[in-house]
Design a protein around this motif. Structure first.
Motif, PDB file in Angstrom:
ATOM      1  N   ALA A  35      15.225  21.865  29.274  1.00 50.88           N
ATOM      2  CA  ALA A  35      14.154  20.915  28.980  1.00 50.88           C
ATOM      3  C   ALA A  35      13.274  21.424  27.841  1.00 50.88           C
ATOM      4  CB  ALA A  35      13.323  20.651  30.232  1.00 50.88           C
ATOM      5  N   ALA A  36      12.962  22.710  27.859  1.00 44.87           N
ATOM      6  CA  ALA A  36      12.138  23.295  26.798  1.00 44.87           C
ATOM      7  C   ALA A  36      12.847  23.217  25.451  1.00 44.87           C
ATOM      8  CB  ALA A  36      11.790  24.746  27.132  1.00 44.87           C
ATOM      9  N   GLY A  37      14.147  23.431  25.447  1.00 48.55           N
ATOM     10  CA  GLY A  37      14.913  23.333  24.200  1.00 48.55           C
ATOM     11  C   GLY A  37      14.858  21.940  23.597  1.00 48.55           C
ATOM     12  N   ILE A  38      14.912  20.947  24.446  1.00 49.73           N
ATOM     13  CA  ILE A  38      14.810  19.556  23.968  1.00 49.73           C
ATOM     14  C   ILE A  38      13.426  19.308  23.366  1.00 49.73           C
ATOM     15  CG2 ILE A  38      14.753  17.147  24.725  1.00 49.73           C
ATOM     16  CD1 ILE A  38      17.581  18.171  24.623  1.00 49.73           C
ATOM     17  N   VAL A  39      12.390  19.820  24.010  1.00 51.87           N
ATOM     18  CA  VAL A  39      11.026  19.639  23.483  1.00 51.87           C
ATOM     19  C   VAL A  39      10.877  20.343  22.139  1.00 51.87           C
ATOM     20  CG1 VAL A  39       8.583  20.162  23.877  1.00 51.87           C
ATOM     21  CG2 VAL A  39       9.970  19.254  25.733  1.00 51.87           C
ATOM     22  N   VAL A  40      11.434  21.525  22.003  1.00 48.48           N
ATOM     23  CA  VAL A  40      11.384  22.237  20.725  1.00 48.48           C
ATOM     24  C   VAL A  40      12.063  21.401  19.637  1.00 48.48           C
ATOM     25  CG1 VAL A  40      12.246  24.271  19.479  1.00 48.48           C
ATOM     26  CG2 VAL A  40      11.171  24.531  21.710  1.00 48.48           C
ATOM     27  N   ALA A  74       9.590  15.731  33.094  1.00 45.37           N
ATOM     28  CA  ALA A  74      10.094  15.260  34.391  1.00 45.37           C
ATOM     29  C   ALA A  74      11.269  16.110  34.855  1.00 45.37           C
ATOM     30  CB  ALA A  74      10.505  13.791  34.295  1.00 45.37           C
ATOM     31  N   THR A  75      12.142  16.476  33.931  1.00 45.29           N
ATOM     32  CA  THR A  75      13.279  17.334  34.256  1.00 45.29           C
ATOM     33  C   THR A  75      12.809  18.686  34.770  1.00 45.29           C
ATOM     34  OG1 THR A  75      14.612  16.255  32.556  1.00 45.29           O
ATOM     35  CG2 THR A  75      15.372  18.398  33.322  1.00 45.29           C
ATOM     36  N   ALA A  76      11.875  19.291  34.066  1.00 43.76           N
ATOM     37  CA  ALA A  76      11.374  20.607  34.468  1.00 43.76           C
ATOM     38  C   ALA A  76      10.674  20.542  35.819  1.00 43.76           C
ATOM     39  CB  ALA A  76      10.438  21.154  33.396  1.00 43.76           C
ATOM     40  N   VAL A  77       9.868  19.526  36.028  1.00 40.23           N
ATOM     41  CA  VAL A  77       9.157  19.385  37.304  1.00 40.23           C
ATOM     42  C   VAL A  77      10.146  19.195  38.447  1.00 40.23           C
ATOM     43  CG1 VAL A  77       7.603  17.878  38.625  1.00 40.23           C
ATOM     44  CG2 VAL A  77       6.993  18.587  36.306  1.00 40.23           C
ATOM     45  N   VAL A  92      18.436  15.432  31.039  1.00 41.26           N
ATOM     46  CA  VAL A  92      18.527  16.163  29.777  1.00 41.26           C
ATOM     47  C   VAL A  92      19.335  15.353  28.763  1.00 41.26           C
ATOM     48  CG1 VAL A  92      19.505  18.222  28.676  1.00 41.26           C
ATOM     49  CG2 VAL A  92      18.129  18.443  30.733  1.00 41.26           C
ATOM     50  N   MET A  93      20.384  14.693  29.209  1.00 41.13           N
ATOM     51  CA  MET A  93      21.165  13.830  28.309  1.00 41.13           C
ATOM     52  C   MET A  93      20.304  12.676  27.792  1.00 41.13           C
ATOM     53  SD  MET A  93      24.168  15.034  27.812  1.00 41.13           S
ATOM     54  CE  MET A  93      25.010  13.625  27.154  1.00 41.13           C
ATOM     55  N   LEU A  94      19.497  12.075  28.661  1.00 46.51           N
ATOM     56  CA  LEU A  94      18.598  11.000  28.236  1.00 46.51           C
ATOM     57  C   LEU A  94      17.597  11.518  27.208  1.00 46.51           C
ATOM     58  CD1 LEU A  94      17.381   8.167  28.401  1.00 46.51           C
ATOM     59  CD2 LEU A  94      16.086   8.952  30.413  1.00 46.51           C
ATOM     60  N   ALA A  95      17.026  12.689  27.466  1.00 48.87           N
ATOM     61  CA  ALA A  95      16.079  13.272  26.507  1.00 48.87           C
ATOM     62  C   ALA A  95      16.761  13.550  25.171  1.00 48.87           C
ATOM     63  CB  ALA A  95      15.462  14.546  27.080  1.00 48.87           C
TER      64      ALA A  95
END
Length: 112
Positions: A35-40, A74-77, A92-95
Motif C-alpha cells: 500500500a505504501a508503494g502505491i502511495v509513493v 483502506a488496504t493498510a487498515v 492493491v490492484m484497484l489502487a
C-alpha cells in the motif's frame, strides 16, 4: 502487488520451503508495504505532473491522487485489523489501476 498476491499462500509456501520477501516480512507488513508503494507512486505522479508546483496540479490529478491514497489507506487498515485475505490483493490492484489512470490523466504534463 506480488506482496499481496501471495498472502493467501503464505502458510502453504512456508510448509514447502518457499522463503521470499513476503514470507520474511509477514502478511500484515507485506500488505502495508504494498500500500505504501502505491502511495509513493501516486506522489511521484502528482509531483511530476506539476513540475513540483503543487498549485499547478489539475483537479483531475488531485481527484485520482485522493482516490489512490484512500484505497491504499483502506488496504493498510484492513491488513492491520483483520487477517490478510485475497481482498487486500484486489484493493492493491484497484489502487494501481487508479494510479495508472492518474498517470494517463496527467501524462501530458509529465511529458512536457
Amino acid at each position: 502487488m506480488h506482496l499481496t498476491n501471495v498472502l493467501p499462500d503464505l502458510d502453504d509456501d512456508r510448509r514447502t520451503g518457499v522463503r521470499g520477501l513476503p514470507h520474511r516480512l509477514g502478511a500484515r507488513a507485506s500488505a502495508v508495504v504494498a500500500a505504501a508503494g502505491i502511495v509513493v507512486g501516486a506522489v511521484a505522479v502528482l509531483v511530476g505532473s506539476s513540475g513540483a508546483d503543487l498549485g499547478a496540479v489539475a483537479p483531475i490529478g488531485w481527484a485520482f491522487f485522493a482516490a489512490v491514497v484512500l484505497v491504499a489507506v483502506a488496504t493498510a487498515v484492513l491488513a492491520l485489523v483483520r487477517p490478510p485475505t485475497r481482498l487486500l490483493f484486489r484493493l492493491v490492484m484497484l489502487a494501481a489501476l487508479l494510479l495508472a489512470a492518474q498517470l494517463v490523466a496527467t501524462g501530458g504534463a509529465v511529458a512536457a
